[in-house]
Design a protein around this motif. Sequence first.
Motif, PDB file in Angstrom:
ATOM      1  N   SER A  82       0.831  -1.209   0.000  1.00 19.84           N
ATOM      2  CA  SER A  82       0.000   0.000   0.000  1.00 19.84           C
ATOM      3  C   SER A  82       0.865   1.258   0.000  1.00 19.84           C
ATOM      4  O   SER A  82       0.492   2.273  -0.597  1.00 19.84           O
ATOM      5  CB  SER A  82      -0.964   0.011   1.189  1.00 19.84           C
ATOM      6  N   TYR A  83       2.031   1.199   0.626  1.00 16.71           N
ATOM      7  CA  TYR A  83       2.959   2.332   0.618  1.00 16.71           C
ATOM      8  C   TYR A  83       3.426   2.590  -0.808  1.00 16.71           C
ATOM      9  O   TYR A  83       3.475   3.737  -1.258  1.00 16.71           O
ATOM     10  CB  TYR A  83       4.168   2.038   1.512  1.00 16.71           C
ATOM     11  N   LYS A  84       3.803   1.523  -1.489  1.00 17.33           N
ATOM     12  CA  LYS A  84       4.259   1.678  -2.865  1.00 17.33           C
ATOM     13  C   LYS A  84       3.176   2.300  -3.732  1.00 17.33           C
ATOM     14  O   LYS A  84       3.452   3.212  -4.509  1.00 17.33           O
ATOM     15  CB  LYS A  84       4.667   0.337  -3.461  1.00 17.33           C
ATOM     16  N   GLN A  85       1.954   1.852  -3.583  1.00 13.19           N
ATOM     17  CA  GLN A  85       0.876   2.377  -4.407  1.00 13.19           C
ATOM     18  C   GLN A  85       0.703   3.881  -4.207  1.00 13.19           C
ATOM     19  O   GLN A  85       0.539   4.629  -5.166  1.00 13.19           O
ATOM     20  CB  GLN A  85      -0.423   1.622  -4.108  1.00 13.19           C
ATOM     21  N   LYS A  86       0.786   4.324  -2.966  1.00 15.31           N
ATOM     22  CA  LYS A  86       0.644   5.754  -2.677  1.00 15.31           C
ATOM     23  C   LYS A  86       1.843   6.543  -3.215  1.00 15.31           C
ATOM     24  O   LYS A  86       1.679   7.629  -3.775  1.00 15.31           O
ATOM     25  CB  LYS A  86       0.481   5.972  -1.183  1.00 15.31           C
ATOM     26  N   ILE A  87       3.030   5.993  -3.057  1.00 18.49           N
ATOM     27  CA  ILE A  87       4.244   6.661  -3.552  1.00 18.49           C
ATOM     28  C   ILE A  87       4.235   6.737  -5.081  1.00 18.49           C
ATOM     29  O   ILE A  87       4.548   7.775  -5.661  1.00 18.49           O
ATOM     30  CB  ILE A  87       5.505   5.950  -3.028  1.00 18.49           C
ATOM     31  N   VAL A  88       3.878   5.647  -5.736  1.00 18.33           N
ATOM     32  CA  VAL A  88       3.827   5.633  -7.202  1.00 18.33           C
ATOM     33  C   VAL A  88       2.808   6.656  -7.714  1.00 18.33           C
ATOM     34  O   VAL A  88       3.077   7.378  -8.684  1.00 18.33           O
ATOM     35  CB  VAL A  88       3.539   4.218  -7.745  1.00 18.33           C
ATOM     36  N   ALA A  89       1.658   6.751  -7.068  1.00 17.02           N
ATOM     37  CA  ALA A  89       0.652   7.738  -7.478  1.00 17.02           C
ATOM     38  C   ALA A  89       1.229   9.148  -7.391  1.00 17.02           C
ATOM     39  O   ALA A  89       1.048   9.958  -8.311  1.00 17.02           O
ATOM     40  CB  ALA A  89      -0.602   7.612  -6.614  1.00 17.02           C
ATOM     41  N   TYR A  90       1.941   9.441  -6.310  1.00 19.35           N
ATOM     42  CA  TYR A  90       2.582  10.750  -6.165  1.00 19.35           C
ATOM     43  C   TYR A  90       3.618  10.968  -7.279  1.00 19.35           C
ATOM     44  O   TYR A  90       3.629  12.010  -7.933  1.00 19.35           O
ATOM     45  CB  TYR A  90       3.242  10.893  -4.793  1.00 19.35           C
ATOM     46  N   LEU A  91       4.503   9.985  -7.480  1.00 21.00           N
ATOM     47  CA  LEU A  91       5.576  10.125  -8.464  1.00 21.00           C
ATOM     48  C   LEU A  91       5.042  10.328  -9.871  1.00 21.00           C
ATOM     49  O   LEU A  91       5.527  11.178 -10.622  1.00 21.00           O
ATOM     50  CB  LEU A  91       6.495   8.903  -8.419  1.00 21.00           C
ATOM     51  N   GLU A  92       4.046   9.555 -10.239  1.00 16.00           N
ATOM     52  CA  GLU A  92       3.481   9.676 -11.582  1.00 16.00           C
ATOM     53  C   GLU A  92       2.768  11.016 -11.766  1.00 16.00           C
ATOM     54  O   GLU A  92       2.845  11.620 -12.829  1.00 16.00           O
ATOM     55  CB  GLU A  92       2.567   8.494 -11.886  1.00 16.00           C
ATOM     56  N   ALA A  93       2.115  11.500 -10.712  1.00 22.27           N
ATOM     57  CA  ALA A  93       1.467  12.814 -10.777  1.00 22.27           C
ATOM     58  C   ALA A  93       2.495  13.926 -10.973  1.00 22.27           C
ATOM     59  O   ALA A  93       2.196  14.958 -11.583  1.00 22.27           O
ATOM     60  CB  ALA A  93       0.652  13.064  -9.504  1.00 22.27           C
ATOM     61  N   GLU A  94       3.712  13.690 -10.490  1.00 26.00           N
ATOM     62  CA  GLU A  94       4.802  14.653 -10.655  1.00 26.00           C
ATOM     63  C   GLU A  94       5.522  14.490 -11.995  1.00 26.00           C
ATOM     64  O   GLU A  94       6.458  15.233 -12.286  1.00 26.00           O
ATOM     65  CB  GLU A  94       5.814  14.491  -9.517  1.00 26.00           C
ATOM     66  N   GLY A  95       5.116  13.508 -12.799  1.00 30.33           N
ATOM     67  CA  GLY A  95       5.691  13.316 -14.124  1.00 30.33           C
ATOM     68  C   GLY A  95       6.908  12.407 -14.185  1.00 30.33           C
ATOM     69  O   GLY A  95       7.581  12.343 -15.208  1.00 30.33           O
ATOM     70  N   HIS A  96       7.184  11.692 -13.095  1.00 27.98           N
ATOM     71  CA  HIS A  96       8.325  10.779 -13.085  1.00 27.98           C
ATOM     72  C   HIS A  96       7.977   9.472 -13.789  1.00 27.98           C
ATOM     73  O   HIS A  96       6.827   9.032 -13.784  1.00 27.98           O
ATOM     74  CB  HIS A  96       8.762  10.486 -11.652  1.00 27.98           C
ATOM     75  N   ASN A  97       8.980   8.838 -14.368  1.00 25.76           N
ATOM     76  CA  ASN A  97       8.845   7.537 -15.008  1.00 25.76           C
ATOM     77  C   ASN A  97       9.191   6.479 -13.964  1.00 25.76           C
ATOM     78  O   ASN A  97      10.338   6.412 -13.516  1.00 25.76           O
ATOM     79  CB  ASN A  97       9.794   7.468 -16.208  1.00 25.76           C
TER      80      ASN A  97
END
Length: 143
Positions: A13-28
């Motif tokens: 669940s931590y990864k899912q939240k972190i990935v959502a943040y990263l992708e919203a910031e435009g990271h690959n």
Amino acid sequence: MKIAIGNDHAGTSYKQKIVAYLEAEGHNVTNYGTDDDGSVDYPDFGHPVATQVENGTADFGIVICGSGNGIAMSVNKHQGVRGALCWIKEIAVLAREHNNANVIAIPARYTSENQAVDMVKAFLNTEFEGGRHQRRVDKIACS
């Protein structure tokens, strides 16, 4: 920025939240972690992240397990990888400023998901200070 992320069952669940943040910031983001809560072995997910950082295919890595220790130990077996176990934002900042860490290890059982996202933000937005710290970082790698 290219970021590799890996987690065991404690960090899904931590990864899912972190990935959502990263992708919203435009990271690959490349996901090497498990996507469910079934018991798995953290080295199986830490090593691919470390390999990506080691060979330059990822700029940074993020790894998550229950204590953060096991997965940090795994990534630190790779040359050129400086994985830092971080449990508060201030440690994440120092890991970048003083140690030029390129992988952050997060202890899912000892931080909240919001703390984890805050640590990742701080980690990715902090520059290495160099200077006197470079000499120390140079001594980390075994020749």
